[in-house]
Design a protein around this motif. Structure first.
Motif, PDB file in Angstrom:
ATOM      1  N   VAL A 117       6.674  19.968   3.720  1.00  0.00           N
ATOM      2  CA  VAL A 117       7.444  18.936   3.032  1.00  0.00           C
ATOM      3  C   VAL A 117       6.632  17.638   3.101  1.00  0.00           C
ATOM      4  CG1 VAL A 117       8.791  18.332   5.101  1.00  0.00           C
ATOM      5  CG2 VAL A 117       9.703  17.817   2.818  1.00  0.00           C
ATOM      6  N   TYR A 118       6.736  16.843   2.042  1.00  0.00           N
ATOM      7  CA  TYR A 118       5.949  15.619   1.918  1.00  0.00           C
ATOM      8  C   TYR A 118       6.861  14.405   1.736  1.00  0.00           C
ATOM      9  CZ  TYR A 118       2.459  19.160   0.735  1.00  0.00           C
ATOM     10  OH  TYR A 118       1.641  20.261   0.742  1.00  0.00           O
ATOM     11  N   LEU A 119       6.334  13.259   2.105  1.00  0.00           N
ATOM     12  CA  LEU A 119       6.994  11.996   1.807  1.00  0.00           C
ATOM     13  C   LEU A 119       5.933  11.035   1.290  1.00  0.00           C
ATOM     14  CD1 LEU A 119       9.734  10.492   1.892  1.00  0.00           C
ATOM     15  CD2 LEU A 119       8.962   9.488   4.058  1.00  0.00           C
ATOM     16  N   GLN A 120       5.963  10.804  -0.010  1.00  0.00           N
ATOM     17  CA  GLN A 120       5.070   9.838  -0.640  1.00  0.00           C
ATOM     18  C   GLN A 120       5.709   8.461  -0.542  1.00  0.00           C
ATOM     19  OE1 GLN A 120       1.913  10.245  -2.068  1.00  0.00           O
ATOM     20  NE2 GLN A 120       1.943   8.008  -2.151  1.00  0.00           N
ATOM     21  N   MET A 121       5.013   7.534   0.079  1.00  0.00           N
ATOM     22  CA  MET A 121       5.566   6.195   0.303  1.00  0.00           C
ATOM     23  C   MET A 121       4.698   5.175  -0.424  1.00  0.00           C
ATOM     24  SD  MET A 121       6.563   6.471   4.342  1.00  0.00           S
ATOM     25  CE  MET A 121       4.849   6.499   4.875  1.00  0.00           C
ATOM     26  N   ASN A 122       5.274   4.508  -1.407  1.00  0.00           N
ATOM     27  CA  ASN A 122       4.581   3.505  -2.198  1.00  0.00           C
ATOM     28  C   ASN A 122       5.216   2.133  -1.975  1.00  0.00           C
ATOM     29  OD1 ASN A 122       2.986   5.572  -3.366  1.00  0.00           O
ATOM     30  ND2 ASN A 122       4.550   5.926  -4.932  1.00  0.00           N
ATOM     31  N   SER A 123       4.496   1.097  -2.358  1.00  0.00           N
ATOM     32  CA  SER A 123       4.999  -0.276  -2.241  1.00  0.00           C
ATOM     33  C   SER A 123       5.566  -0.538  -0.852  1.00  0.00           C
ATOM     34  CB  SER A 123       6.073  -0.537  -3.305  1.00  0.00           C
ATOM     35  OG  SER A 123       5.567  -0.322  -4.594  1.00  0.00           O
ATOM     36  N   LYS A 135      14.786   3.832  -2.066  1.00  0.00           N
ATOM     37  CA  LYS A 135      14.943   4.387  -3.412  1.00  0.00           C
ATOM     38  C   LYS A 135      14.032   3.671  -4.394  1.00  0.00           C
ATOM     39  CE  LYS A 135      19.096   5.717  -3.883  1.00  0.00           C
ATOM     40  NZ  LYS A 135      20.566   5.735  -4.068  1.00  0.00           N
ATOM     41  N   GLY A 136      13.309   4.448  -5.184  1.00  0.00           N
ATOM     42  CA  GLY A 136      12.380   3.884  -6.160  1.00  0.00           C
ATOM     43  C   GLY A 136      10.983   3.656  -5.604  1.00  0.00           C
ATOM     44  N   ARG A 137      10.832   3.729  -4.284  1.00  0.00           N
ATOM     45  CA  ARG A 137       9.513   3.529  -3.664  1.00  0.00           C
ATOM     46  C   ARG A 137       8.985   4.801  -2.990  1.00  0.00           C
ATOM     47  NH1 ARG A 137       9.009   0.204   0.555  1.00  0.00           N
ATOM     48  NH2 ARG A 137      11.148   0.493   1.302  1.00  0.00           N
ATOM     49  N   GLY A 173       0.798  -1.215   0.000  1.00  0.00           N
ATOM     50  CA  GLY A 173       0.000   0.000   0.000  1.00  0.00           C
ATOM     51  C   GLY A 173       0.830   1.265   0.000  1.00  0.00           C
ATOM     52  N   SER A 174       0.136   2.398   0.112  1.00  0.00           N
ATOM     53  CA  SER A 174       0.790   3.711   0.051  1.00  0.00           C
ATOM     54  C   SER A 174       0.300   4.607   1.177  1.00  0.00           C
ATOM     55  CB  SER A 174       0.486   4.388  -1.286  1.00  0.00           C
ATOM     56  OG  SER A 174       0.972   3.640  -2.370  1.00  0.00           O
ATOM     57  N   TRP A 230      13.252  19.305  14.899  1.00  0.00           N
ATOM     58  CA  TRP A 230      12.580  18.023  14.691  1.00  0.00           C
ATOM     59  C   TRP A 230      11.105  18.120  15.023  1.00  0.00           C
ATOM     60  CZ3 TRP A 230      14.993  13.610  12.895  1.00  0.00           C
ATOM     61  CH2 TRP A 230      16.379  13.677  12.778  1.00  0.00           C
ATOM     62  N   GLY A 231      10.313  17.332  14.305  1.00  0.00           N
ATOM     63  CA  GLY A 231       8.924  17.154  14.661  1.00  0.00           C
ATOM     64  C   GLY A 231       8.777  16.073  15.714  1.00  0.00           C
ATOM     65  N   GLN A 232       7.543  15.823  16.106  1.00  0.00           N
ATOM     66  CA  GLN A 232       7.270  14.868  17.178  1.00  0.00           C
ATOM     67  C   GLN A 232       7.166  13.440  16.663  1.00  0.00           C
ATOM     68  OE1 GLN A 232       4.962  16.592  15.655  1.00  0.00           O
ATOM     69  NE2 GLN A 232       3.381  15.065  15.218  1.00  0.00           N
ATOM     70  N   GLY A 233       7.037  13.285  15.362  1.00  0.00           N
ATOM     71  CA  GLY A 233       6.976  11.960  14.762  1.00  0.00           C
ATOM     72  C   GLY A 233       5.559  11.494  14.501  1.00  0.00           C
ATOM     73  N   THR A 234       5.418  10.619  13.504  1.00  0.00           N
ATOM     74  CA  THR A 234       4.131  10.010  13.192  1.00  0.00           C
ATOM     75  C   THR A 234       4.356   8.524  12.921  1.00  0.00           C
ATOM     76  OG1 THR A 234       2.158  10.160  11.786  1.00  0.00           O
ATOM     77  CG2 THR A 234       4.269  10.566  10.712  1.00  0.00           C
ATOM     78  N   GLN A 235       3.502   7.689  13.462  1.00  0.00           N
ATOM     79  CA  GLN A 235       3.674   6.249  13.378  1.00  0.00           C
ATOM     80  C   GLN A 235       3.196   5.719  12.026  1.00  0.00           C
ATOM     81  OE1 GLN A 235       4.913   3.885  15.790  1.00  0.00           O
ATOM     82  NE2 GLN A 235       4.810   2.525  13.998  1.00  0.00           N
ATOM     83  N   VAL A 236       4.032   4.922  11.400  1.00  0.00           N
ATOM     84  CA  VAL A 236       3.667   4.195  10.187  1.00  0.00           C
ATOM     85  C   VAL A 236       3.799   2.707  10.485  1.00  0.00           C
ATOM     86  CG1 VAL A 236       4.317   3.659   7.808  1.00  0.00           C
ATOM     87  CG2 VAL A 236       4.345   6.040   8.621  1.00  0.00           C
ATOM     88  N   SER A 237       2.728   1.965  10.292  1.00  0.00           N
ATOM     89  CA  SER A 237       2.734   0.528  10.540  1.00  0.00           C
ATOM     90  C   SER A 237       2.279  -0.186   9.274  1.00  0.00           C
ATOM     91  CB  SER A 237       1.814   0.162  11.699  1.00  0.00           C
ATOM     92  OG  SER A 237       2.227   0.797  12.897  1.00  0.00           O
ATOM     93  N   VAL A 238       3.072  -1.153   8.841  1.00  0.00           N
ATOM     94  CA  VAL A 238       2.775  -1.892   7.621  1.00  0.00           C
ATOM     95  C   VAL A 238       2.586  -3.358   7.993  1.00  0.00           C
ATOM     96  CG1 VAL A 238       3.511  -2.446   5.280  1.00  0.00           C
ATOM     97  CG2 VAL A 238       4.211  -0.271   6.336  1.00  0.00           C
ATOM     98  N   SER A 239       1.408  -3.887   7.719  1.00  0.00           N
ATOM     99  CA  SER A 239       1.113  -5.279   8.046  1.00  0.00           C
ATOM    100  C   SER A 239       1.385  -6.174   6.841  1.00  0.00           C
ATOM    101  CB  SER A 239      -0.342  -5.419   8.474  1.00  0.00           C
ATOM    102  OG  SER A 239      -1.205  -5.051   7.409  1.00  0.00           O
ATOM    103  N   SER A 240       1.767  -7.399   7.147  1.00  0.00           N
ATOM    104  CA  SER A 240       2.097  -8.348   6.067  1.00  0.00           C
ATOM    105  C   SER A 240       0.869  -9.129   5.620  1.00  0.00           C
ATOM    106  CB  SER A 240       3.182  -9.309   6.536  1.00  0.00           C
ATOM    107  OG  SER A 240       2.758  -9.973   7.703  1.00  0.00           O
TER     108      SER A 240
END
Length: 124
Positions: free
Chosen positions: A79-85, A65-67, A16-17, A114-124
């Motif tokens: 500022v943005y961070l697009q996260m694919n695959s 790189k590439g994703r 996902g993205s 620095w910012g405070q952070g944001t959680q990204v969780s990727v399930s299998s």
């Protein structure tokens, strides 16, 4: 005083993205080199991506790189961070950071704010 506020994290399935945003206030946004870092439990904070003041040049860790794609909108001070695959190994707290020179660093100690952070969780 410079403030950075991340948003856009969440839970997503592998493949996902997500798009992270980081809004910056307090000083002229275009004077900062911007970076994204991440930190997984029990691991050190690691470099993900960086972008120059103008947005013309971008830099990435080999693992993303590439994703992933970093971009910025100087008019919106964001500022943005697009996260694919996305992969389970991308699971971490993601931080945006600002650095006051024109040099693009990949080490966390060189960033000033620095910012405070944001959680990204990727399930299998």
């Amino acid at each position: 005083q410079v403030q950075l506020v991340e948003s856009g994290g969440g839970l997503v399935q592998a493949g996902g993205s997500l798009r992270l945003s980081c809004a910056v206030s307090g000083r002229l946004f275009s004077s900062y080199t911007m970076g994204w870092f991440r930190q997984a439990p029990g691991k050190e904070r690691e470099f993900v991506a960086a972008i120059t003041r103008s947005g013309i040049s971008t830099f990435y860790a080999d693992s993303v790189k590439g994703r992933f794609a970093i971009s910025r909108d100087n008019a919106k001070s964001t500022v943005y961070l697009q996260m694919n695959s996305l992969k389970p190994e991308d699971t971490a707290v993601y931080f945006c950071a600002a650095e006051s020179t024109a040099v693009v660093y990949t080490t966390a100690r060189n960033y000033d704010y620095w910012g405070q952070g944001t959680q990204v969780s990727v399930s299998s």
